[in-house]
Design an enzyme around this catalytic site. Structure first.
Site, PDB file in Angstrom:
ATOM      1  N   ARG A 172      -3.753  13.193 -71.860  1.00 56.21           N
ATOM      2  CA  ARG A 172      -3.134  12.433 -70.769  1.00 56.21           C
ATOM      3  C   ARG A 172      -3.897  11.140 -70.481  1.00 56.21           C
ATOM      4  NH1 ARG A 172      -2.109  17.534 -67.411  1.00 56.21           N
ATOM      5  NH2 ARG A 172      -3.652  16.923 -65.871  1.00 56.21           N
ATOM      6  N   ARG A 176      -9.430   2.900 -74.267  1.00 61.57           N
ATOM      7  CA  ARG A 176      -9.035   1.515 -74.578  1.00 61.57           C
ATOM      8  C   ARG A 176     -10.230   0.693 -75.058  1.00 61.57           C
ATOM      9  NH1 ARG A 176      -6.232   1.337 -69.358  1.00 61.57           N
ATOM     10  NH2 ARG A 176      -4.184   2.310 -69.658  1.00 61.57           N
ATOM     11  N   ARG A 247      -5.152  26.747 -60.333  1.00 62.66           N
ATOM     12  CA  ARG A 247      -6.311  26.236 -59.619  1.00 62.66           C
ATOM     13  C   ARG A 247      -5.819  25.720 -58.278  1.00 62.66           C
ATOM     14  NH1 ARG A 247     -11.115  27.643 -61.178  1.00 62.66           N
ATOM     15  NH2 ARG A 247     -12.121  25.627 -60.713  1.00 62.66           N
ATOM     16  N   ARG A 280     -13.900  14.524 -57.106  1.00 62.54           N
ATOM     17  CA  ARG A 280     -13.655  13.112 -56.796  1.00 62.54           C
ATOM     18  C   ARG A 280     -13.573  12.909 -55.292  1.00 62.54           C
ATOM     19  NH1 ARG A 280      -7.336  12.500 -58.989  1.00 62.54           N
ATOM     20  NH2 ARG A 280      -6.520  14.280 -57.836  1.00 62.54           N
ATOM     21  N   GLU A 302     -12.827  16.319 -52.990  1.00 68.49           N
ATOM     22  CA  GLU A 302     -11.894  17.285 -53.580  1.00 68.49           C
ATOM     23  C   GLU A 302     -12.669  18.335 -54.380  1.00 68.49           C
ATOM     24  OE1 GLU A 302      -8.551  14.990 -54.975  1.00 68.49           O
ATOM     25  OE2 GLU A 302      -8.096  16.520 -56.467  1.00 68.49           O
ATOM     26  N   TYR A 350       2.575  21.511 -65.249  1.00 70.50           N
ATOM     27  CA  TYR A 350       2.148  20.311 -64.537  1.00 70.50           C
ATOM     28  C   TYR A 350       3.203  19.241 -64.785  1.00 70.50           C
ATOM     29  CZ  TYR A 350      -0.177  16.301 -62.735  1.00 70.50           C
ATOM     30  OH  TYR A 350      -0.438  15.183 -61.993  1.00 70.50           O
ATOM     31  N   ASP A 352       4.502  15.396 -63.538  1.00 71.43           N
ATOM     32  CA  ASP A 352       4.362  14.222 -62.682  1.00 71.43           C
ATOM     33  C   ASP A 352       5.654  14.050 -61.904  1.00 71.43           C
ATOM     34  OD1 ASP A 352       1.775  13.139 -62.910  1.00 71.43           O
ATOM     35  OD2 ASP A 352       2.213  12.408 -64.933  1.00 71.43           O
TER      36      ASP A 352
HETATM   37  P1  FAD Z   1       6.526  20.932 -54.812  1.00 75.66           P
HETATM   38  O1  FAD Z   1       6.203  19.561 -54.349  1.00 75.66           O
HETATM   39  O2  FAD Z   1       5.418  21.912 -54.914  1.00 75.66           O
HETATM   40  O3  FAD Z   1       7.644  21.529 -53.834  1.00 75.66           O
HETATM   41  C1  FAD Z   1       7.991  22.894 -53.833  1.00 75.66           C
HETATM   42  C2  FAD Z   1       8.294  23.312 -52.390  1.00 75.66           C
HETATM   43  O4  FAD Z   1       8.867  24.621 -52.404  1.00 75.66           O
HETATM   44  C3  FAD Z   1       7.055  23.392 -51.506  1.00 75.66           C
HETATM   45  O5  FAD Z   1       7.217  22.541 -50.381  1.00 75.66           O
HETATM   46  C4  FAD Z   1       6.984  24.849 -51.081  1.00 75.66           C
HETATM   47  O6  FAD Z   1       6.595  25.039 -49.737  1.00 75.66           O
HETATM   48  C5  FAD Z   1       8.424  25.322 -51.263  1.00 75.66           C
HETATM   49  N1  FAD Z   1       8.555  26.755 -51.555  1.00 75.66           N
HETATM   50  C6  FAD Z   1       8.001  27.428 -52.582  1.00 75.66           C
HETATM   51  N2  FAD Z   1       8.404  28.724 -52.578  1.00 75.66           N
HETATM   52  C7  FAD Z   1       9.234  28.857 -51.503  1.00 75.66           C
HETATM   53  C8  FAD Z   1       9.983  29.947 -50.979  1.00 75.66           C
HETATM   54  N3  FAD Z   1       9.993  31.150 -51.571  1.00 75.66           N
HETATM   55  N4  FAD Z   1      10.729  29.745 -49.858  1.00 75.66           N
HETATM   56  C9  FAD Z   1      10.758  28.519 -49.252  1.00 75.66           C
HETATM   57  N5  FAD Z   1      10.077  27.452 -49.733  1.00 75.66           N
HETATM   58  C10 FAD Z   1       9.329  27.623 -50.844  1.00 75.66           C
HETATM   59  N6  FAD Z   1       2.427  13.251 -59.844  1.00 75.66           N
HETATM   60  C11 FAD Z   1       2.514  11.918 -60.089  1.00 75.66           C
HETATM   61  O7  FAD Z   1       3.559  11.455 -60.590  1.00 75.66           O
HETATM   62  N7  FAD Z   1       1.477  11.061 -59.789  1.00 75.66           N
HETATM   63  C12 FAD Z   1       0.317  11.509 -59.238  1.00 75.66           C
HETATM   64  O8  FAD Z   1      -0.602  10.713 -58.981  1.00 75.66           O
HETATM   65  C13 FAD Z   1       0.197  12.905 -58.970  1.00 75.66           C
HETATM   66  N8  FAD Z   1      -0.942  13.378 -58.426  1.00 75.66           N
HETATM   67  C14 FAD Z   1      -1.053  14.723 -58.219  1.00 75.66           C
HETATM   68  C15 FAD Z   1      -2.257  15.189 -57.681  1.00 75.66           C
HETATM   69  C16 FAD Z   1      -2.432  16.546 -57.487  1.00 75.66           C
HETATM   70  C17 FAD Z   1      -3.707  17.031 -56.875  1.00 75.66           C
HETATM   71  C18 FAD Z   1      -1.413  17.453 -57.885  1.00 75.66           C
HETATM   72  C19 FAD Z   1      -1.618  18.933 -57.782  1.00 75.66           C
HETATM   73  C20 FAD Z   1      -0.198  16.998 -58.386  1.00 75.66           C
HETATM   74  C21 FAD Z   1      -0.008  15.620 -58.566  1.00 75.66           C
HETATM   75  N9  FAD Z   1       1.193  15.105 -59.043  1.00 75.66           N
HETATM   76  C22 FAD Z   1       1.297  13.759 -59.293  1.00 75.66           C
HETATM   77  C23 FAD Z   1       2.364  15.982 -59.318  1.00 75.66           C
HETATM   78  C24 FAD Z   1       3.308  16.137 -58.105  1.00 75.66           C
HETATM   79  O9  FAD Z   1       2.626  16.762 -57.042  1.00 75.66           O
HETATM   80  C25 FAD Z   1       4.540  16.965 -58.546  1.00 75.66           C
HETATM   81  O10 FAD Z   1       5.255  16.213 -59.503  1.00 75.66           O
HETATM   82  C26 FAD Z   1       5.516  17.333 -57.431  1.00 75.66           C
HETATM   83  O11 FAD Z   1       4.885  17.909 -56.330  1.00 75.66           O
HETATM   84  C27 FAD Z   1       6.565  18.314 -57.952  1.00 75.66           C
HETATM   85  O12 FAD Z   1       7.562  18.510 -56.979  1.00 75.66           O
HETATM   86  P2  FAD Z   1       8.323  19.911 -56.840  1.00 75.66           P
HETATM   87  O13 FAD Z   1       9.435  19.676 -55.878  1.00 75.66           O
HETATM   88  O14 FAD Z   1       8.657  20.456 -58.174  1.00 75.66           O
HETATM   89  O15 FAD Z   1       7.234  20.906 -56.219  1.00 75.66           O
HETATM   90  N1  UDP Z   2     -11.002  14.252 -66.730  1.00 73.12           N
HETATM   91  C1  UDP Z   2     -12.364  14.214 -66.900  1.00 73.12           C
HETATM   92  N2  UDP Z   2     -13.079  13.241 -66.261  1.00 73.12           N
HETATM   93  C2  UDP Z   2     -12.507  12.340 -65.442  1.00 73.12           C
HETATM   94  C3  UDP Z   2     -11.108  12.394 -65.256  1.00 73.12           C
HETATM   95  C4  UDP Z   2     -10.392  13.363 -65.916  1.00 73.12           C
HETATM   96  O1  UDP Z   2     -12.922  15.025 -67.614  1.00 73.12           O
HETATM   97  O2  UDP Z   2     -13.232  11.493 -64.865  1.00 73.12           O
HETATM   98  C5  UDP Z   2     -10.237  15.309 -67.449  1.00 73.12           C
HETATM   99  C6  UDP Z   2     -10.004  16.548 -66.562  1.00 73.12           C
HETATM  100  O3  UDP Z   2     -10.061  17.701 -67.382  1.00 73.12           O
HETATM  101  C7  UDP Z   2      -8.617  16.338 -66.042  1.00 73.12           C
HETATM  102  C8  UDP Z   2      -7.922  15.663 -67.232  1.00 73.12           C
HETATM  103  O4  UDP Z   2      -8.948  14.835 -67.810  1.00 73.12           O
HETATM  104  O5  UDP Z   2      -7.998  17.556 -65.713  1.00 73.12           O
HETATM  105  C9  UDP Z   2      -6.709  14.834 -66.870  1.00 73.12           C
HETATM  106  O6  UDP Z   2      -7.109  13.830 -65.973  1.00 73.12           O
HETATM  107  P1  UDP Z   2      -6.178  13.274 -64.838  1.00 73.12           P
HETATM  108  O7  UDP Z   2      -6.872  12.167 -64.155  1.00 73.12           O
HETATM  109  O8  UDP Z   2      -4.827  13.040 -65.436  1.00 73.12           O
HETATM  110  O9  UDP Z   2      -6.159  14.511 -63.847  1.00 73.12           O
HETATM  111  P2  UDP Z   2      -5.110  14.936 -62.734  1.00 73.12           P
HETATM  112  O10 UDP Z   2      -4.322  13.729 -62.317  1.00 73.12           O
HETATM  113  O11 UDP Z   2      -4.292  15.976 -63.427  1.00 73.12           O
HETATM  114  O12 UDP Z   2      -5.969  15.488 -61.644  1.00 73.12           O
END
Ligand code: FAD
Ligand code: UDP
Length: 375
Positions: A172, A176, A247, A280, A302, A350, A352
């Protein structure tokens, strides 16, 4: 024409609800949380006034033009480029690994071609088809960069040795040999001016959609024509085959105030050193520079750990055990009549935000093609 139930008011549920409502279906969207937008939820911190991403920093980036047009329909996207830094072994570097990182780390003044040749001389070219995270890192950046930037961070993030993780996690991240420090390669990138929750709110704001918050799917006792389920797939089947591993994250908030207060000078600072317990620190006012909040700030450290039964699932682990269990759940899901499993929890992947929206649009369209209502 019966009613449709949509479980989850994140991007998956909201997009499906809108597509179906616009096609004439009546939809009930339920979410057990007290707010919409799922893990993309943003809200203003009452103490500092900063717009915070409650479940971790979210940056919108995509190559999918239709999805980009779609989000822009529901909110203004401000230009935003994620420029991540890393504090490692007593110095600050630029991420993703680029020419600046390489020159600084090795104390050189390489040109792009020289840096490429140098890194290749450190890389383990004998690893021809890297299968694990560690092999992928050693093959492309070599031992020193791997140990400094990836080993500790990855071990903290995933709780296992990088040699046990699939190579796909590292793929991912770009590598560069120029000074481009944009964390993503995608042509469309931005941050919603009013936050993600406002976007999801507008997506849901259409006749035909009823929203019920604080309501779990399991509490409902009414018949539905079809269910779109964006909750955890293992939960739907009462964990019959066991719990899929995730996680979870703990966020430790710290606020500061004062003239021109700035905790770290950037939105995201990674901490790859193994002896630092967090992965981070995000300083959320830097995600919305147009807001200009000079005298307040809030940062989140975090921490990543194994997800217990009462924790919020964040990252699907997808190691060997989970894959075998997932296959069983996928078979059960395929056999379940009248239910479509969607989203990051419903498919245990996972995803986005842009991919989530694309999949939701596709799922809604597939349903509509099969079931277009008359009249
Ligand atoms: P969710 O957002 O999880 O929505 C599911 C919903 O269902 C929740 O609100 C939950 O409460 C509800 N639910 C579950 N089970 C039930 C039930 N039985 N009854 C009623 N309600 C229920 N994506 C990016 O594009 N850019 C980013 O920078 C990015 N950063 C991220 C950073 C982190 C730390 C994480 C974990 C993810 C990140 N993502 C990012 C991914 C992004 O969070 C997801 O793409 C997005 O949340 C997916 O949406 P969803 O609707 O599938 O799930
Ligand atoms: N990663 C790492 N060092 C960094 C940033 C990322 O080793 O400084 C690794 C880590 O395993 C992470 C993966 O690269 O889960 C993908 O990174 P990304 O920034 O996409 O993580 P996310 O947005 O999923 O938290």
């Amino acid at each position: 024409m019966g009613r449709i139930c949509i479980v989850g008011a994140g991007f998956s549920g909201a997009v499906i609800a809108r597509e179906l409502a616009e096609a004439g279906f009546s939809c009930l969207v339920v979410d057990e949380r007290s707010h919409i937008a799922g893990n993309c939820h943003t809200e203003r911190d009452p103490q500092t006034g900063v717009m915070v991403h409650r479940y971790g920093p979210h940056i919108f980036h995509t190559a999918d033009e239709e999805v980009w047009r779609y989000v822009n329909r529901f909110g203004r996207m401000e230009p935003f480029v994620n420029r991540v830094k890393a504090t490692a072994r007593g110095a600050v570097y630029s991420l993703p690994i680029n020419l600046h990182t390489i020159n600084q780390f090795f104390g050189k003044t390489f040109s792009p071609a020289q840096a490429r040749a140098f890194v290749e001389s450190r890389a383990r070219l004998d690893i021809q088809e890297p299968r694990t995270f560690e092999e992928q890192a050693l093959r492309f950046v070599g031992e020193e960069l791997y140990r400094t930037f990836f080993y500790g961070y990855t071990k903290k993030q995933w709780g296992v040795e990088p040699a046990e993780l699939p190579a796909s996690i590292l793929k991912r991240l770009p590598l560069r040999f120029n000074y481009d420090d944009n964390y993503f390669n995608h042509p469309f990138q931005g941050m919603p001016r009013d936050g993600y929750t406002a976007i999801v709110q507008r997506i849901l704001d259409v006749p035909g959609v009823e929203l019920r918050l604080g309501c779990a799917f399991e509490e409902l006792d009414e018949p539905f024509d079809h269910v779109f389920y964006s909750g955890p797939i293992d939960r739907y089947f009462q964990y019959r085959e066991g719990r899929l591993g995730y996680r979870t994250l703990d966020f430790e908030a710290e606020r500061a105030s004062g003239p021109e207060v700035d905790f770290q000078g950037c939105a995201v600072m990674n901490y790859p050193d193994p002896d630092v317990p967090f992965t981070r620190i995000s300083e959320h006012k830097h995600f919305a520079p147009w807001e200009r909040i000079p005298d307040q700030t809030i940062v989140f450290r975090e921490y990543s750990r194994a997800c217990g039964p009462d924790d919020i699932p964040y990252y699907p682990i997808r190691l060997v055990n989970e894959k075998a269990m997932l296959l069983k759940y996928e078979q059960m899901a395929a056999a379940e009549k009248g239910v479509t499993f969607v989203g990051r929890l419903g498919t245990y992947q996972y995803l986005d935000m842009d991919v989530t929206i694309r999949r939701a649009l596709d799922a809604a369209r597939a349903f509509l093609t099969a079931r277009r209502p008359r009249g």
